[in-house]
Scaffold this motif. Structure first.
Motif, short mmCIF file in Angstrom:
data_model
loop_
_atom_site.label_atom_id
_atom_site.label_comp_id
_atom_site.label_asym_id
_atom_site.label_seq_id
_atom_site.Cartn_x
_atom_site.Cartn_y
_atom_site.Cartn_z
N GLU A 167 0.85 -1.19 0.00
CA GLU A 167 0.00 0.00 0.00
C GLU A 167 0.88 1.23 0.00
O GLU A 167 1.70 1.42 0.91
N MET A 168 0.72 2.08 -0.99
CA MET A 168 1.58 3.26 -1.12
C MET A 168 0.85 4.57 -0.87
O MET A 168 1.44 5.52 -0.38
N ILE A 223 -9.70 26.97 1.72
CA ILE A 223 -10.33 28.14 1.12
C ILE A 223 -10.54 27.91 -0.37
O ILE A 223 -11.55 28.34 -0.95
N GLU A 224 -9.61 27.21 -1.01
CA GLU A 224 -9.75 26.86 -2.43
C GLU A 224 -9.27 25.43 -2.63
O GLU A 224 -8.43 24.93 -1.87
N PRO A 225 -9.78 24.72 -3.62
CA PRO A 225 -9.42 23.32 -3.80
C PRO A 225 -8.00 23.13 -4.33
O PRO A 225 -7.40 24.06 -4.89
N ILE A 226 -7.47 21.93 -4.13
CA ILE A 226 -6.18 21.56 -4.71
C ILE A 226 -6.38 21.30 -6.20
O ILE A 226 -7.25 20.52 -6.59
N THR A 227 -5.57 21.96 -7.03
CA THR A 227 -5.75 21.83 -8.49
C THR A 227 -4.52 21.27 -9.20
O THR A 227 -4.60 20.94 -10.38
N THR A 228 -3.39 21.17 -8.50
CA THR A 228 -2.18 20.66 -9.14
C THR A 228 -1.69 19.41 -8.43
O THR A 228 -1.81 19.29 -7.20
N SER A 229 -1.14 18.48 -9.21
CA SER A 229 -0.62 17.23 -8.64
C SER A 229 0.81 17.48 -8.17
O SER A 229 1.77 17.28 -8.90
N HIS A 230 0.91 17.93 -6.94
CA HIS A 230 2.19 18.33 -6.36
C HIS A 230 2.30 17.72 -4.97
O HIS A 230 1.43 17.93 -4.13
N GLY A 231 3.38 16.96 -4.75
CA GLY A 231 3.54 16.26 -3.49
C GLY A 231 3.52 17.16 -2.28
O GLY A 231 3.95 18.32 -2.36
N PRO A 232 3.00 16.66 -1.16
CA PRO A 232 2.58 15.27 -0.94
C PRO A 232 1.14 14.97 -1.35
O PRO A 232 0.65 13.86 -1.08
N PHE A 233 0.46 15.91 -2.02
CA PHE A 233 -0.91 15.68 -2.46
C PHE A 233 -0.92 15.47 -3.97
O PHE A 233 -0.70 16.41 -4.73
N PHE A 234 -1.17 14.22 -4.38
CA PHE A 234 -1.12 13.87 -5.80
C PHE A 234 -2.52 13.56 -6.31
O PHE A 234 -3.34 13.01 -5.57
N LYS A 241 -9.50 11.82 -7.82
CA LYS A 241 -9.23 11.67 -6.39
C LYS A 241 -7.89 12.32 -6.04
O LYS A 241 -6.98 12.40 -6.86
N ILE A 242 -7.78 12.77 -4.78
CA ILE A 242 -6.53 13.29 -4.25
C ILE A 242 -5.96 12.25 -3.30
O ILE A 242 -6.66 11.77 -2.40
N LEU A 243 -4.69 11.88 -3.51
CA LEU A 243 -4.06 10.84 -2.71
C LEU A 243 -2.86 11.38 -1.96
O LEU A 243 -2.22 12.36 -2.38
N PHE A 244 -2.54 10.70 -0.86
CA PHE A 244 -1.45 11.11 0.02
C PHE A 244 -0.60 9.88 0.32
O PHE A 244 -1.14 8.78 0.54
N PRO A 245 0.74 10.00 0.34
CA PRO A 245 1.59 8.83 0.59
C PRO A 245 1.42 8.28 2.01
O PRO A 245 1.36 9.04 2.98
N ILE A 246 1.34 6.97 2.10
CA ILE A 246 1.14 6.31 3.39
C ILE A 246 2.43 6.30 4.21
O ILE A 246 2.40 6.45 5.43
N HIS A 247 3.56 6.12 3.52
CA HIS A 247 4.83 5.92 4.23
C HIS A 247 5.62 7.22 4.34
O HIS A 247 5.69 8.00 3.39
N ARG A 248 6.22 7.41 5.47
CA ARG A 248 6.98 8.63 5.77
C ARG A 248 8.07 8.88 4.73
O ARG A 248 8.30 10.02 4.32
N ASN A 249 8.78 7.83 4.28
CA ASN A 249 9.88 8.02 3.35
C ASN A 249 9.41 8.39 1.94
O ASN A 249 10.21 8.75 1.08
N HIS A 250 8.08 8.32 1.69
CA HIS A 250 7.53 8.72 0.40
C HIS A 250 6.95 10.13 0.44
O HIS A 250 6.38 10.58 -0.56
N PHE A 251 7.09 10.80 1.56
CA PHE A 251 6.66 12.20 1.66
C PHE A 251 7.65 13.04 0.86
O PHE A 251 8.73 13.38 1.33
N THR A 252 7.28 13.34 -0.39
CA THR A 252 8.20 13.98 -1.32
C THR A 252 7.52 15.19 -1.95
O THR A 252 6.73 15.05 -2.88
#
Length: 318
Positions: A167-168, A223-234, A241-252
Motif C-alpha cells: 500500500e503506497m 479556502i480553495e481546492p487543490i488543483t495541481t498534482s504536487h507532493g505530498p498531495f497527488f 481523487k486526491i491521494l497522500f503517501p502512506i509511508h513517511r519516506n515517500h513524503f516527497t
C-alpha cells in the motif's frame, strides 16, 4: 480508465495570432519590459515546441513499447520548453541548460532491476531549471532517488502496488472540492503527533479555512481546492481523487511532472543503451519490472500532456 481527452488549449495555441497574444499576456503579467517584441520573437518556437511535443506523443502511442520511452521523453521535453517560454522569454539563456540535468548509472550491476535503479540530480540542465521556474523548487529533497520510490508517487500506479501487497497511497479527497479527510492511522507510519503532522503538511496546502480532529480522521476545509498534482498531495486524474503517501519516506514535496521526467529519462536511457536488457524484458516479461513499466508508459502518455496543458492554462487564467 485512460486519461485521453481533447487538448483544446494546445489546438487554440496553434496559430501565430493566438500564440503571440498568449505570450504577450504572459510576459505582461510578469512585468517583462519588452513584452510585445519578445512575444513576437518567441511565438514561432513556442508553437513548434507544442506541435512537435504532441506529435511525439501521438506517434509514441501507435508504435511498439520498445521505442515508446524515447518518444514520450522527448515529447515531454518539448512541452516543458513551451511552458518555460511563458515565464522565461530568453530561454535557453546558456548551453548548459540544454543538458538533461539528471544522470543514471553508466554500467548496470549483475541482477539489475529497474525498480531498484536510481537517478542522480545534476546542478545544471533542464531538470533543475524547469523545477525552479515552473514549480518554484530550488532545493531538492533528495540527491538520488530510486525508481520504485518515484513510481509510488504516481496515483494511477497505486493499484499495481496493491496487487503486489504493497500500500503506497490513501485517498484523502476529491478534485474540485475544498475538503480533505486524512486518516489518523497515517500518524503512526509518520511517527508524528497530530500537531507535528499538521505543521508538516500546512506548507503544502492552499490556505486552510477550518480544521477539526475527530476520532478516526483529520478534517480539513480549504479556502480553495487543490488543483495541481504536487507532493505530498497527488491527483488521480481518471478517478478525480486526491491521494497522500502512506509511508513517511515517500513524503516527497515535488511536482508529479518532475516524477515522470525522472522515470522517462531513465527508461529512455535503457531503451537506447541497454538493448539486451530492454529487449529481454519486453520479449520474456520475466521480471516484476515489466507490468510496472508498461502501466507507467500508458499513464504518462496521457497524463503529462494534460498536466502541462494545465500549466499553460494557469498562466492564461492569471
Amino acid at each position: 480508465m485512460r486519461l485521453t481527452m481533447m487538448h483544446s488549449f494546445y489546438t487554440y495555441l496553434q496559430s501565430q495570432q493566438t500564440a503571440q497574444n498568449y505570450l504577450y499576456q504572459c510576459y505582461n503579467n510578469i512585468g517583462i519590459a519588452d513584452a510585445e517584441p519578445k512575444s513576437y520573437e518567441n511565438y514561432s518556437p513556442f508553437m513548434y515546441y507544442i506541435d512537435h511535443g504532441m506529435k511525439f506523443y501521438e506517434n509514441g502511442k501507435k508504435i511498439d513499447p520498445l521505442l515508446q520511452p524515447v518518444l514520450f521523453f522527448y515529447g515531454m521535453v518539448h512541452l516543458l520548453k513551451a511552458c518555460l517560454l511563458t515565464t522565461r522569454p530568453s530561454y535557453p539563456e546558456s548551453t548548459s541548460l540544454l543538458a538533461h540535468g539528471v544522470s543514471s548509472r553508466k554500467r548496470k550491476k549483475k541482477h539489475y532491476t529497474f525498480m531498484h535503479d536510481e537517478v542522480k540530480i545534476q546542478h545544471n540542465g533542464l531538470f533543475p531549471y524547469f523545477s525552479q521556474h515552473l514549480f518554484s523548487i530550488e532545493r531538492f529533497p533528495f540527491e538520488k532517488i530510486k525508481m520504485n520510490h518515484l513510481l509510488a508517487l504516481i496515483p494511477e500506479m497505486n493499484s499495481l502496488f496493491n496487487f503486489n501487497n504493497e500500500e503506497m497511497m490513501v485517498v484523502v479527497g476529491e478534485t474540485g472540492t475544498n475538503t480533505l479527510q486524512i486518516p489518523l492511522h497515517l500518524l503512526d507510519s509518520y511517527h508524528l503527533t497530530e500537531k507535528s503532522f499538521l505543521h508538516r503538511i500546512k506548507n503544502h496546502l492552499p490556505n486552510i479555512n477550518k480544521l477539526k480532529v475527530e476520532q478516526s480522521q483529520i478534517n480539513i476545509e480549504l479556502i480553495e481546492p487543490i488543483t495541481t498534482s504536487h507532493g505530498p498531495f497527488f491527483i488521480d486524474l481518471g478517478k478525480e481523487k486526491i491521494l497522500f503517501p502512506i509511508h513517511r519516506n515517500h513524503f516527497t514535496p515535488i511536482s508529479e511532472v518532475m516524477v515522470h521526467y525522472l522515470l522517462l529519462y531513465n527508461l529512455s536511457m535503457l531503451c537506447r543503451y541497454e538493448a539486451e536488457w530492454w529487449g529481454e524484458l519486453l520479449s520474456t516479461k520475466s521480471e516484476l519490472d515489466y507490468p510496472f513499466i508498461r502501466q507507467f508508459l500508458e499513464i504518462t502518455s496521457d497524463k503529462i500532456p494534460l498536466l502541462l496543458e494545465n500549466e499553460l492554462l494557469k498562466y492564461k487564467r492569471n
